[in-house]
Write an enzyme that holds these catalytic residues in place. Structure first.
Site, PDB file in Angstrom:
ATOM      1  N   ILE A  64       0.852  -1.199   0.000  1.00 14.34           N
ATOM      2  CA  ILE A  64       0.000   0.000   0.000  1.00 14.34           C
ATOM      3  C   ILE A  64       0.887   1.249   0.000  1.00 14.34           C
ATOM      4  O   ILE A  64       1.704   1.413   0.910  1.00 14.34           O
ATOM      5  CB  ILE A  64      -0.895   0.068   1.269  1.00 14.34           C
ATOM      6  CG1 ILE A  64      -1.629  -1.257   1.506  1.00 14.34           C
ATOM      7  CG2 ILE A  64      -1.877   1.219   1.174  1.00 14.34           C
ATOM      8  CD1 ILE A  64      -2.355  -1.332   2.852  1.00 14.34           C
ATOM      9  N   GLY A 105       2.338  -1.982   8.269  1.00 14.15           N
ATOM     10  CA  GLY A 105       3.604  -1.449   7.747  1.00 14.15           C
ATOM     11  C   GLY A 105       3.454   0.027   7.392  1.00 14.15           C
ATOM     12  O   GLY A 105       4.345   0.841   7.666  1.00 14.15           O
ATOM     13  N   TYR A 148     -12.443 -16.931   8.023  1.00 13.96           N
ATOM     14  CA  TYR A 148     -12.691 -15.567   8.531  1.00 13.96           C
ATOM     15  C   TYR A 148     -12.227 -15.455   9.988  1.00 13.96           C
ATOM     16  O   TYR A 148     -11.501 -14.537  10.352  1.00 13.96           O
ATOM     17  CB  TYR A 148     -14.182 -15.291   8.411  1.00 13.96           C
ATOM     18  CG  TYR A 148     -14.625 -13.916   8.865  1.00 13.96           C
ATOM     19  CD1 TYR A 148     -14.339 -12.777   8.099  1.00 13.96           C
ATOM     20  CD2 TYR A 148     -15.373 -13.749  10.032  1.00 13.96           C
ATOM     21  CE1 TYR A 148     -14.779 -11.522   8.496  1.00 13.96           C
ATOM     22  CE2 TYR A 148     -15.823 -12.500  10.439  1.00 13.96           C
ATOM     23  CZ  TYR A 148     -15.525 -11.384   9.657  1.00 13.96           C
ATOM     24  OH  TYR A 148     -15.962 -10.141  10.061  1.00 13.96           O
TER      25      TYR A 148
END
Ligand code: NAD
Ligand code: UDP
Length: 322
Positions: A64, A105, A148
């Protein structure tokens, strides 16, 4: 003070889009990152031209990148409907593990405060009711729901590792069943199913005999709890949900009554691993955050039903035009 910059992963989803609204209204700059796997541009259409709102169409399971300063990261990206546990198991595991790692991060690189959307599913099919945060849970790692539940349990562990090793400021919210405006019409969870079925006059599908319980909280109460948690100094997990526990059969009847529907109830097989009871112990949220829910189920359901009716009508008109 400089404008706060807040990243919301999963911001085009049901809960995420309400968080985008909330932090825009508070004066933050909001960067919404979503790959639209289960979310929709419709949920954020009203924000698209706002000067403090940016949308990035990205999969957070990959690296990202965000330019500039970031003050807060709210990590909400993940499919959440049990109907998706069978449809999207690998995406769920990846976003819970790699997505959480990438988001942490980013928080570390920016010195941002991090909040994880965890879930009551970390308690699995619980042996204690209500569930306090100290309950360690009963999860089947190889069951259908395991993808999940374990992804979220791993995500919590990863958050705590960053908290302990990198001294990151972290928050964990364990969200109990949340409903409200903008839930996907075909999401597959109990309330979207019941409401669309009731509006269409179709049979209401209750799984099992309907004696299993849940405790449904309205999304605006959740957003209020998340805001309080984010600005607190509480790094321990906090349950946010409405402790008003109800059987699924009772909820189905309430939806029929509130929609004025003639739908009948039909019983279908209970999915494997379906928790028999679920109710949050919210003492921690009450004591540490001064939070408790304010929207009762009748009012919350009434406004959700109105929103569903409007969207179903619009979809109908769009189909007729096409
Ligand atoms: P949702 O499906 O509406 O929202 C999830 C959003 O994440 C969607 O917009 C989807 O497109 C996006 N997304 C999924 N994978 C992604 C990826 N790899 N990269 C970028 N975006 C991705 O579901 P929701 O009900 O709004 O749930 C939001 C969060 O809250 C989830 O993390 C869920 O686990 C958690 N939660 C929800 C509930 C509930 O009752 N609604 C309960 C417990 C926890
Ligand atoms: N359920 C139901 N009918 C439906 C969908 C769900 O009776 O059409 C039941 C489901 O078996 C569970 C409860 O409703 O016991 C809540 O399910 P949901 O999918 O909303 O979320 P969960 O709490 O299981 O994660």
């Amino acid at each position: 003070m400089a404008t706060q910059r807040t990243v919301i992963t999963g911001g085009a989803g049901f809960i995420g889009s309400h968080l985008c609204d909330h932090f825009i209204a508070k004066g933050h700059e909001v960067i919404c990152i979503d790959n639209l796997l289960t979310g929709s541009l419709e949920n954020i259409a009203h924000l698209r031209n706002h000067p403090r709102f940016t949308f990035l169409n990205k999969d957070v399971s990959n690296y990202i990148a965000v330019d500039g300063r970031v003050d807060h990261i709210l990590h909400f990206a993940s499919p959440a409907s049990p109907a998706d546990f069978e449809r999207l198991p690998i995406q769920i595991l990846k976003v819970g593990a790699m997505g959480t790692h990438n988001a942490l991060g980013l928080a570390k690189a920016k010195g941002a405060r991090f909040l994880l959307a965890s879930t009551s599913e970390v308690y699995g099919d619980p042996e204690v009711n209500p569930q306090p945060e100290t309950y360690l849970g009963r999860v089947n790692p190889i069951g259908i729901r395991g993808v999940y539940d374990e992804a979220k349990r791993f995500a919590e562990a990863m958050v705590m590792a960053y908290h302990r090793v990198h001294k990151l400021e972290t928050r964990i919210v364990r969200i109990f069943n949340t409903y409200g405006e903008r839930m996907r019409l075909d999401d597959g969870r109990a309330l979207p199913n019941f409401i669309t079925q009731a509006i269409k006059g179709e049979a209401i599908t209750v799984y099992g005999d309907g004696s299993q319980t849940r405790s449904f909280g309205h999304v605006l109460d959740l957003v209020d709890g998340i805001d309080k948690l984010l600005s607190s100094n509480v790094w321990e997990p906090v349950n946010i949900g409405n402790p008003d526990e109800v059987t699924l059969l009772q909820v189905a009847k309430e939806v029929i009554e509130l929609t004025g529907s003639k739908s009948q109830i039909v019983y279908k097989n209970l999915p494997p691993g379906d928790p028999k009871v679920r109710r949050p112990d919210i003492s921690r949220a009450r004591d540490l955050l001064g939070w408790s829910p304010r929207i009762n189920r009748r009012d919350g359901l009434a406004r959700t039903i109105a929103d569903f009716k409007e969207r179903m009508e619009r979809a109908h008109v769009a189909r007729d035009v096409a």
